[in-house]
Design a protein around this motif. Structure first.
Motif, PDB file in Angstrom:
ATOM      1  N   VAL A  65      37.137  31.468  39.759  1.00  0.00           N
ATOM      2  CA  VAL A  65      38.282  31.970  40.520  1.00  0.00           C
ATOM      3  C   VAL A  65      37.840  33.260  41.187  1.00  0.00           C
ATOM      4  CG1 VAL A  65      40.631  32.878  40.363  1.00  0.00           C
ATOM      5  CG2 VAL A  65      39.941  30.956  38.913  1.00  0.00           C
ATOM      6  N   ARG A  66      38.118  33.381  42.477  1.00  0.00           N
ATOM      7  CA  ARG A  66      37.804  34.604  43.224  1.00  0.00           C
ATOM      8  C   ARG A  66      39.131  35.280  43.576  1.00  0.00           C
ATOM      9  NH1 ARG A  66      33.288  36.143  45.995  1.00  0.00           N
ATOM     10  NH2 ARG A  66      32.511  34.012  45.808  1.00  0.00           N
ATOM     11  N   VAL A  67      39.267  36.540  43.159  1.00  0.00           N
ATOM     12  CA  VAL A  67      40.461  37.317  43.463  1.00  0.00           C
ATOM     13  C   VAL A  67      40.007  38.485  44.337  1.00  0.00           C
ATOM     14  CG1 VAL A  67      42.408  38.629  42.547  1.00  0.00           C
ATOM     15  CG2 VAL A  67      41.480  36.689  41.247  1.00  0.00           C
ATOM     16  N   ARG A  68      40.552  38.541  45.530  1.00  0.00           N
ATOM     17  CA  ARG A  68      40.195  39.610  46.470  1.00  0.00           C
ATOM     18  C   ARG A  68      41.444  40.433  46.763  1.00  0.00           C
ATOM     19  NH1 ARG A  68      36.780  38.836  51.901  1.00  0.00           N
ATOM     20  NH2 ARG A  68      35.264  38.486  50.254  1.00  0.00           N
ATOM     21  N   GLY A  69      41.340  41.721  46.532  1.00  0.00           N
ATOM     22  CA  GLY A  69      42.432  42.637  46.833  1.00  0.00           C
ATOM     23  C   GLY A  69      42.066  43.477  48.037  1.00  0.00           C
ATOM     24  N   THR A  70      43.020  43.627  48.940  1.00  0.00           N
ATOM     25  CA  THR A  70      42.784  44.429  50.138  1.00  0.00           C
ATOM     26  C   THR A  70      43.957  45.377  50.368  1.00  0.00           C
ATOM     27  OG1 THR A  70      43.763  42.721  51.548  1.00  0.00           O
ATOM     28  CG2 THR A  70      41.367  42.687  51.299  1.00  0.00           C
ATOM     29  N   GLY A  71      43.675  46.411  51.103  1.00  0.00           N
ATOM     30  CA  GLY A  71      44.680  47.395  51.495  1.00  0.00           C
ATOM     31  C   GLY A  71      44.094  48.229  52.607  1.00  0.00           C
ATOM     32  N   PRO A  72      44.822  49.220  53.065  1.00  0.00           N
ATOM     33  CA  PRO A  72      44.300  50.066  54.131  1.00  0.00           C
ATOM     34  C   PRO A  72      42.993  50.749  53.709  1.00  0.00           C
ATOM     35  CG  PRO A  72      46.642  50.461  53.804  1.00  0.00           C
ATOM     36  CD  PRO A  72      46.167  49.583  52.677  1.00  0.00           C
ATOM     37  N   GLY A  73      41.901  50.326  54.303  1.00  0.00           N
ATOM     38  CA  GLY A  73      40.605  50.935  54.036  1.00  0.00           C
ATOM     39  C   GLY A  73      39.987  50.599  52.695  1.00  0.00           C
ATOM     40  N   MET A  85      38.807  47.289  49.772  1.00  0.00           N
ATOM     41  CA  MET A  85      38.647  45.888  49.394  1.00  0.00           C
ATOM     42  C   MET A  85      37.984  45.873  48.030  1.00  0.00           C
ATOM     43  SD  MET A  85      36.736  42.895  48.995  1.00  0.00           S
ATOM     44  CE  MET A  85      35.127  43.159  49.652  1.00  0.00           C
ATOM     45  N   SER A  86      38.547  45.085  47.124  1.00  0.00           N
ATOM     46  CA  SER A  86      37.995  44.942  45.786  1.00  0.00           C
ATOM     47  C   SER A  86      38.042  43.465  45.439  1.00  0.00           C
ATOM     48  CB  SER A  86      38.825  45.759  44.790  1.00  0.00           C
ATOM     49  OG  SER A  86      38.303  45.641  43.488  1.00  0.00           O
ATOM     50  N   GLU A  87      37.027  43.000  44.698  1.00  0.00           N
ATOM     51  CA  GLU A  87      36.929  41.566  44.448  1.00  0.00           C
ATOM     52  C   GLU A  87      36.406  41.306  43.039  1.00  0.00           C
ATOM     53  OE1 GLU A  87      35.676  38.525  47.611  1.00  0.00           O
ATOM     54  OE2 GLU A  87      33.819  39.030  46.570  1.00  0.00           O
ATOM     55  N   ALA A  88      36.900  40.226  42.441  1.00  0.00           N
ATOM     56  CA  ALA A  88      36.409  39.798  41.129  1.00  0.00           C
ATOM     57  C   ALA A  88      36.164  38.299  41.181  1.00  0.00           C
ATOM     58  CB  ALA A  88      37.414  40.129  40.042  1.00  0.00           C
ATOM     59  N   LEU A  89      35.062  37.859  40.603  1.00  0.00           N
ATOM     60  CA  LEU A  89      34.722  36.448  40.483  1.00  0.00           C
ATOM     61  C   LEU A  89      34.693  36.140  38.988  1.00  0.00           C
ATOM     62  CD1 LEU A  89      33.888  33.866  41.983  1.00  0.00           C
ATOM     63  CD2 LEU A  89      31.521  34.591  41.719  1.00  0.00           C
ATOM     64  N   LEU A  90      35.602  35.271  38.546  1.00  0.00           N
ATOM     65  CA  LEU A  90      35.801  35.045  37.113  1.00  0.00           C
ATOM     66  C   LEU A  90      35.731  33.565  36.769  1.00  0.00           C
ATOM     67  CD1 LEU A  90      38.904  37.376  36.880  1.00  0.00           C
ATOM     68  CD2 LEU A  90      36.604  37.925  36.088  1.00  0.00           C
ATOM     69  N   GLY A  91      35.216  33.262  35.590  1.00  0.00           N
ATOM     70  CA  GLY A  91      35.181  31.902  35.077  1.00  0.00           C
ATOM     71  C   GLY A  91      36.306  31.678  34.082  1.00  0.00           C
ATOM     72  N   GLU A  92      36.444  30.449  33.649  1.00  0.00           N
ATOM     73  CA  GLU A  92      37.497  30.101  32.691  1.00  0.00           C
ATOM     74  C   GLU A  92      37.359  30.909  31.405  1.00  0.00           C
ATOM     75  OE1 GLU A  92      39.090  26.181  30.319  1.00  0.00           O
ATOM     76  OE2 GLU A  92      38.269  25.942  32.334  1.00  0.00           O
ATOM     77  N   GLY A  93      38.481  31.462  30.938  1.00  0.00           N
ATOM     78  CA  GLY A  93      38.497  32.230  29.698  1.00  0.00           C
ATOM     79  C   GLY A  93      38.053  33.669  29.833  1.00  0.00           C
ATOM     80  N   THR A  94      37.707  34.099  31.037  1.00  0.00           N
ATOM     81  CA  THR A  94      37.251  35.485  31.215  1.00  0.00           C
ATOM     82  C   THR A  94      38.359  36.349  31.808  1.00  0.00           C
ATOM     83  OG1 THR A  94      36.350  35.077  33.429  1.00  0.00           O
ATOM     84  CG2 THR A  94      34.861  34.747  31.561  1.00  0.00           C
ATOM     85  N   SER A  95      38.142  37.655  31.691  1.00  0.00           N
ATOM     86  CA  SER A  95      39.085  38.633  32.232  1.00  0.00           C
ATOM     87  C   SER A  95      38.342  39.619  33.101  1.00  0.00           C
ATOM     88  CB  SER A  95      39.774  39.394  31.099  1.00  0.00           C
ATOM     89  OG  SER A  95      40.511  38.531  30.293  1.00  0.00           O
ATOM     90  N   GLY A  96      39.057  40.205  34.019  1.00  0.00           N
ATOM     91  CA  GLY A  96      38.498  41.229  34.883  1.00  0.00           C
ATOM     92  C   GLY A  96      39.632  41.961  35.546  1.00  0.00           C
ATOM     93  N   SER A  97      39.301  42.769  36.548  1.00  0.00           N
ATOM     94  CA  SER A  97      40.356  43.470  37.273  1.00  0.00           C
ATOM     95  C   SER A  97      39.957  43.669  38.716  1.00  0.00           C
ATOM     96  CB  SER A  97      40.662  44.814  36.620  1.00  0.00           C
ATOM     97  OG  SER A  97      39.554  45.675  36.712  1.00  0.00           O
ATOM     98  N   VAL A  98      40.967  43.821  39.527  1.00  0.00           N
ATOM     99  CA  VAL A  98      40.818  44.186  40.928  1.00  0.00           C
ATOM    100  C   VAL A  98      41.667  45.437  41.081  1.00  0.00           C
ATOM    101  CG1 VAL A  98      41.307  43.479  43.305  1.00  0.00           C
ATOM    102  CG2 VAL A  98      40.440  41.804  41.675  1.00  0.00           C
ATOM    103  N   ASN A  99      40.969  46.571  41.247  1.00  0.00           N
ATOM    104  CA  ASN A  99      41.615  47.881  41.195  1.00  0.00           C
ATOM    105  C   ASN A  99      42.409  47.999  39.909  1.00  0.00           C
ATOM    106  OD1 ASN A  99      40.412  48.715  43.537  1.00  0.00           O
ATOM    107  ND2 ASN A  99      42.275  49.500  44.423  1.00  0.00           N
ATOM    108  N   ASN A 100      43.716  48.125  39.971  1.00  0.00           N
ATOM    109  CA  ASN A 100      44.502  48.325  38.763  1.00  0.00           C
ATOM    110  C   ASN A 100      45.299  47.086  38.355  1.00  0.00           C
ATOM    111  OD1 ASN A 100      43.645  51.016  38.488  1.00  0.00           O
ATOM    112  ND2 ASN A 100      45.163  51.683  39.974  1.00  0.00           N
TER     113      ASN A 100
END
Length: 123
Positions: free
Chosen positions: A76-84, A86-101
């Motif tokens: 799963v790819r989660v991409r977060g964007t906002g003014p200026g 970009m943050s991204e996380a690439l995660l597999g099943e059963g894993t955790s991560g974060s995009v900014n907060n």
């Protein structure tokens, strides 16, 4: 009335009487067709079941204003964007991560569906 018209009207009435009006149609079809409630994720806390790519707004308190989630059978790819930003996380099943907060946990992933839990990261 001639017998054939009367018979046809009686048959039509019996068929129509067996059908429920549209207002009484089961709501499960509507719910099954409707997608996930992405607005519920605005506060960074929700559970999502996705069958295709999703993009939705999040509160700017996370340092982002929009998340885009895509997936395949492996990740799963989660991409977060906002003014200026970009943050991204690439995660597999059963894993955790974060995009900014925003914390992300991949509950399950397959080629046709991804189940995720989002929650604000506590600092």
């Amino acid at each position: 009335m001639p017998p054939t018209i009367t018979t046809a009207l009686m048959i039509a009435a019996s068929v129509a009487g067996g059908l429920a009006p549209a207002s009484q149609a089961p709501t499960t079809m509507t719910a099954a067709v409707a997608g996930p409630n992405l607005r519920a994720c605005y506060d960074g806390k929700c559970k999502l079941t996705l069958t295709k790519r999703a993009t939705f707004r999040v509160s700017s308190r996370f340092g982002l204003t929009r998340l885009t989630i895509t997936f395949n059978s492996q990740s799963v790819r989660v991409r977060g964007t906002g003014p200026g930003v970009m943050s991204e996380a690439l995660l597999g099943e059963g894993t955790s991560g974060s995009v900014n907060n925003i914390g992300i946990r991949v509950v399950s992933v397959s080629s046709s569906k991804a189940v995720l839990r989002l929650s604000p990261v506590r600092r």
